[in-house]
Design a protein around this motif. Structure first.
Motif, PDB file in Angstrom:
ATOM      1  N   ALA A 156       5.840   8.426   9.950  1.00 53.24           N
ATOM      2  CA  ALA A 156       5.051   7.733   8.918  1.00 53.24           C
ATOM      3  C   ALA A 156       5.334   8.354   7.555  1.00 53.24           C
ATOM      4  O   ALA A 156       5.438   9.577   7.427  1.00 53.24           O
ATOM      5  CB  ALA A 156       3.566   7.831   9.253  1.00 53.24           C
ATOM      6  N   PHE A 184       9.395   8.641  -0.838  1.00 54.75           N
ATOM      7  CA  PHE A 184       8.457   8.531   0.278  1.00 54.75           C
ATOM      8  C   PHE A 184       8.327   9.875   0.974  1.00 54.75           C
ATOM      9  O   PHE A 184       9.324  10.483   1.351  1.00 54.75           O
ATOM     10  CB  PHE A 184       8.918   7.438   1.252  1.00 54.75           C
ATOM     11  N   ASP A 204       0.822  -1.223   0.000  1.00 53.20           N
ATOM     12  CA  ASP A 204       0.000   0.000   0.000  1.00 53.20           C
ATOM     13  C   ASP A 204       0.853   1.270   0.000  1.00 53.20           C
ATOM     14  O   ASP A 204       0.318   2.374  -0.094  1.00 53.20           O
ATOM     15  CB  ASP A 204      -1.000  -0.010   1.154  1.00 53.20           C
ATOM     16  N   GLY A 205       2.175   1.114   0.115  1.00 51.41           N
ATOM     17  CA  GLY A 205       3.068   2.273   0.036  1.00 51.41           C
ATOM     18  C   GLY A 205       3.228   3.023   1.334  1.00 51.41           C
ATOM     19  O   GLY A 205       3.858   4.081   1.366  1.00 51.41           O
ATOM     20  N   SER A 206       2.672   2.492   2.423  1.00 53.47           N
ATOM     21  CA  SER A 206       2.815   3.126   3.732  1.00 53.47           C
ATOM     22  C   SER A 206       3.983   2.491   4.472  1.00 53.47           C
ATOM     23  O   SER A 206       4.197   1.281   4.386  1.00 53.47           O
ATOM     24  CB  SER A 206       1.547   2.938   4.564  1.00 53.47           C
ATOM     25  N   VAL A 241       4.218  11.785   6.183  1.00 50.49           N
ATOM     26  CA  VAL A 241       2.797  12.117   6.338  1.00 50.49           C
ATOM     27  C   VAL A 241       2.405  12.216   7.803  1.00 50.49           C
ATOM     28  O   VAL A 241       1.284  12.550   8.125  1.00 50.49           O
ATOM     29  CB  VAL A 241       1.885  11.090   5.626  1.00 50.49           C
ATOM     30  N   GLU A 261       5.396   8.179  -3.033  1.00 54.07           N
ATOM     31  CA  GLU A 261       5.039   9.215  -3.996  1.00 54.07           C
ATOM     32  C   GLU A 261       5.926   8.980  -5.213  1.00 54.07           C
ATOM     33  O   GLU A 261       7.149   8.970  -5.087  1.00 54.07           O
ATOM     34  CB  GLU A 261       5.285  10.593  -3.389  1.00 54.07           C
ATOM     35  N   LEU A 287       8.647  -0.980   5.133  1.00 55.35           N
ATOM     36  CA  LEU A 287       7.343  -1.048   4.468  1.00 55.35           C
ATOM     37  C   LEU A 287       6.540  -2.283   4.863  1.00 55.35           C
ATOM     38  O   LEU A 287       5.321  -2.292   4.731  1.00 55.35           O
ATOM     39  CB  LEU A 287       7.540  -1.035   2.948  1.00 55.35           C
ATOM     40  N   THR A 292       7.416   3.458   7.621  1.00 57.24           N
ATOM     41  CA  THR A 292       7.990   4.331   8.641  1.00 57.24           C
ATOM     42  C   THR A 292       9.484   4.503   8.374  1.00 57.24           C
ATOM     43  O   THR A 292      10.146   3.616   7.832  1.00 57.24           O
ATOM     44  CB  THR A 292       7.789   3.770  10.065  1.00 57.24           C
ATOM     45  N   LYS A 304       4.570   7.835   3.065  1.00 60.40           N
ATOM     46  CA  LYS A 304       3.717   7.253   2.028  1.00 60.40           C
ATOM     47  C   LYS A 304       4.429   7.406   0.696  1.00 60.40           C
ATOM     48  O   LYS A 304       5.023   8.451   0.424  1.00 60.40           O
ATOM     49  CB  LYS A 304       2.368   7.993   2.006  1.00 60.40           C
TER      50      LYS A 304
END
Ligand code: ZN
Length: 144
Positions: free
Chosen positions: A118, A135, A63-65, A138, A122, A95, A67, A120
């Motif tokens: 966090a 990343f 999902d691309g999320s 966020v 890009e 990831l 830390t 995400k």
């Protein structure tokens, strides 16, 4: 006196193991190999699973999320082609289990970047048709 040739932007090497990753990135999808036998995700792409040595794998979208695991600010351009980009932030982002990716970290303010922040994915369109997964920070809540 030795004069070193300038190091220009190095394009990512696409080989049989990494080609599915780059093809997915061009579609703005972040995918990593997953072992068909033990289901372990892995990064970097490799022919054999580091968990069970199976050579059977599928590509799994993430999902691309993630830390921030670690980071550093690049203040001195490594070559003339990076001169307009400094300062910029590079780092490692977690990831998924076994998936820690070295990447460019984007932020509105440098103080947003900290271990545990966090991020995400890009996707950035770069020169030469290259698409890079970067990343963006966020959130700055550090995981306990
Ligand atoms: Zn495995």
């Amino acid at each position: 006196m030795t004069v070193e040739a300038p190091v220009e932007h190095v394009m990512p090497r696409r080989d049989a193991d990494s080609e599915p990753f780059w093809a997915a990135v061009e579609r703005h999808s972040l995918e990593v190999p997953q072992c068909r036998d033990c289901k372990q995700l892995r990064w970097f792409p490799s022919r054999l699973c580091p968990g069970c040595w199976s050579d059977a794998a599928d590509w799994k979208p993430l999902d691309g999320s993630g830390t921030v695991y670690s980071w550093s600010t690049v203040r001195r351009a490594p070559s003339a082609s990076f001169r307009d980009e400094v300062p910029y932030i590079i780092g490692l982002v977690d990831l998924a289990p076994n998936v820690r990716m070295f990447t460019r970290i984007l932020c509105d303010r440098p103080e947003q970047v900290e271990v545990g922040a966090a991020v995400k994915v890009e996707f950035q369109n770069r020169e030469g048709g290259l698409v890079l997964p970067c990343f963006r920070v966020v959130g700055t809540e550090v995981a306990a």
